[in-house]
Design a protein around this motif. Sequence first.
Motif, PDB file in Angstrom:
ATOM      1  N   ASP A 123     -37.702   5.453  10.945  1.00 27.50           N
ATOM      2  CA  ASP A 123     -37.659   5.134   9.520  1.00 27.50           C
ATOM      3  C   ASP A 123     -38.800   5.825   8.772  1.00 27.50           C
ATOM      4  O   ASP A 123     -39.965   5.696   9.150  1.00 27.50           O
ATOM      5  CB  ASP A 123     -37.750   3.615   9.336  1.00 27.50           C
ATOM      6  CG  ASP A 123     -37.287   3.171   7.960  1.00 27.50           C
ATOM      7  OD1 ASP A 123     -37.636   3.837   6.962  1.00 27.50           O
ATOM      8  OD2 ASP A 123     -36.569   2.164   7.884  1.00 27.50           O
ATOM      9  N   ALA A 124     -38.448   6.563   7.724  1.00 29.16           N
ATOM     10  CA  ALA A 124     -39.406   7.180   6.788  1.00 29.16           C
ATOM     11  C   ALA A 124     -40.193   8.348   7.383  1.00 29.16           C
ATOM     12  O   ALA A 124     -41.172   8.798   6.783  1.00 29.16           O
ATOM     13  CB  ALA A 124     -40.370   6.146   6.203  1.00 29.16           C
ATOM     14  N   THR A 180     -33.166   2.289   3.003  1.00 27.04           N
ATOM     15  CA  THR A 180     -32.909   2.214   4.436  1.00 27.04           C
ATOM     16  C   THR A 180     -31.463   1.813   4.746  1.00 27.04           C
ATOM     17  O   THR A 180     -30.798   2.460   5.561  1.00 27.04           O
ATOM     18  CB  THR A 180     -33.891   1.214   5.075  1.00 27.04           C
ATOM     19  OG1 THR A 180     -35.217   1.708   4.849  1.00 27.04           O
ATOM     20  CG2 THR A 180     -33.659   1.071   6.568  1.00 27.04           C
ATOM     21  N   ASP A 182     -42.391   3.519   8.364  1.00 30.38           N
ATOM     22  CA  ASP A 182     -42.010   3.004   7.048  1.00 30.38           C
ATOM     23  C   ASP A 182     -42.938   1.870   6.626  1.00 30.38           C
ATOM     24  O   ASP A 182     -43.426   1.840   5.489  1.00 30.38           O
ATOM     25  CB  ASP A 182     -40.562   2.513   7.092  1.00 30.38           C
ATOM     26  CG  ASP A 182     -40.037   2.126   5.718  1.00 30.38           C
ATOM     27  OD1 ASP A 182     -39.960   3.016   4.850  1.00 30.38           O
ATOM     28  OD2 ASP A 182     -39.722   0.944   5.510  1.00 30.38           O
ATOM     29  N   ASP A 220     -34.399   8.291   7.726  1.00 22.84           N
ATOM     30  CA  ASP A 220     -33.445   7.880   6.689  1.00 22.84           C
ATOM     31  C   ASP A 220     -33.875   8.293   5.287  1.00 22.84           C
ATOM     32  O   ASP A 220     -33.070   8.315   4.360  1.00 22.84           O
ATOM     33  CB  ASP A 220     -33.198   6.368   6.760  1.00 22.84           C
ATOM     34  CG  ASP A 220     -34.486   5.558   6.780  1.00 22.84           C
ATOM     35  OD1 ASP A 220     -35.585   6.146   6.931  1.00 22.84           O
ATOM     36  OD2 ASP A 220     -34.402   4.323   6.656  1.00 22.84           O
ATOM     37  N   HIS A 221     -35.167   8.622   5.118  1.00 28.92           N
ATOM     38  CA  HIS A 221     -35.725   9.019   3.816  1.00 28.92           C
ATOM     39  C   HIS A 221     -37.194   9.299   4.052  1.00 28.92           C
ATOM     40  O   HIS A 221     -37.712   8.991   5.132  1.00 28.92           O
ATOM     41  CB  HIS A 221     -35.578   7.891   2.772  1.00 28.92           C
ATOM     42  CG  HIS A 221     -36.121   6.585   3.257  1.00 28.92           C
ATOM     43  ND1 HIS A 221     -37.475   6.325   3.329  1.00 28.92           N
ATOM     44  CD2 HIS A 221     -35.511   5.491   3.782  1.00 28.92           C
ATOM     45  CE1 HIS A 221     -37.661   5.131   3.850  1.00 28.92           C
ATOM     46  NE2 HIS A 221     -36.490   4.598   4.147  1.00 28.92           N
ATOM     47  N   HIS A 236     -39.682   4.423  -1.888  1.00 30.63           N
ATOM     48  CA  HIS A 236     -38.591   5.389  -1.745  1.00 30.63           C
ATOM     49  C   HIS A 236     -37.361   4.827  -2.439  1.00 30.63           C
ATOM     50  O   HIS A 236     -37.372   3.692  -2.911  1.00 30.63           O
ATOM     51  CB  HIS A 236     -38.325   5.678  -0.264  1.00 30.63           C
ATOM     52  CG  HIS A 236     -38.059   4.452   0.563  1.00 30.63           C
ATOM     53  ND1 HIS A 236     -36.799   3.940   0.743  1.00 30.63           N
ATOM     54  CD2 HIS A 236     -38.896   3.622   1.237  1.00 30.63           C
ATOM     55  CE1 HIS A 236     -36.871   2.864   1.517  1.00 30.63           C
ATOM     56  NE2 HIS A 236     -38.134   2.642   1.824  1.00 30.63           N
TER      57      HIS A 236
HETATM   58 ZN    ZN Z   1     -36.050   3.381   5.685  1.00 35.24          ZN
END
Ligand code: ZN
Length: 334
Positions: free
Chosen positions: A9-10, A46, A164, A207-208, A288
Amino acid sequence: MRVLLLILDAFDPVRLSPHLTPNLWSWANADGAATGTGEAVMAACTYPNHASFATGVPPSEHGIYVNHVIRDDQVVGAWEVGPSVPTLFDSYVAESLAVLGDHHLVGVMGARAAASHWPPNGDLPLDIELDPLGYPADSAVLARLVAGLAEAARLTIGYFGSIDTYSHLFGPESEEAREAYRRVDGRIAEIEAAISWDEIAVIVVSDHIQNTVEDRPGIDLRPVVGEGTILADEGSAILIGATLEPTELMSVDGVAGARSLDDGNTLAWCEPGRFFGPFDSPILRGVHGNVATRTQLAMVTGGHPKRHLAADVVNAGPVPATAWAGVIRSMLDQ
Ligand SMILES: [Zn+2]
């Protein structure tokens, strides 16, 4: 043939380096590997992106635009509703394993359909270490993932959330976030030890990314949308429970874009460095959701020859978040 989809994540792909992430760097430079970027669905939150990873379709089809949905004039967690179309776990029911360090992702990704999933039923276990935002700590996830990989499901999906968490709490450029990258990279070595390299294709994605918050307090849309309108604010994106003219929203200072959705709601996003309030969130240093955070990591590695089916997609350019489910099917079904 087996596939491991590992979601960090992130994770910002610019952080991939021999110094900060030596194990991932080694994976990225393995024989037949490919590394590039992907592009998040909007909003760059997310849950919509994990729903797209699992289903292969955009939010307009799976129904999750931010981390919450608006149902019957209520804000409901996306994990309570789940995607409205079948997922990879429905395709590989008896052959799939999900180990997800955010218990809500069990519902968001439809992982109850998997042969095995953790945390059980998407409930937060009472007996594990949690990270500072209350999600399962990576150490707890790693133990389950390593144990699960030994059972050799054809499809394994794993998720680590600490980058994240620390980017939210201290900012994506902080030393605390850097340490989170370093620790996650350390997990990679333990995962590598748990897999049979030549039998598996490994996909590593994020995811970002996150942007540093530079302007407080958050953008307050209430004067424009009206006091009674439902708002689900998610960092630098917001879901508004009404049909609004995008131009009207974009007249608000800091709003960068808006789109009317088919379900009668409106999605808006803001400029980098801003976030949606209406209230200040003093613990939030990284956010985000907006267009500026759509970048994803896209890496394919592992030793199975079919990895080239996924590597070709990475080499062709930014990989849409909706592409991975089809890529995974192509490797498992051919
Ligand atoms: Zn995320």
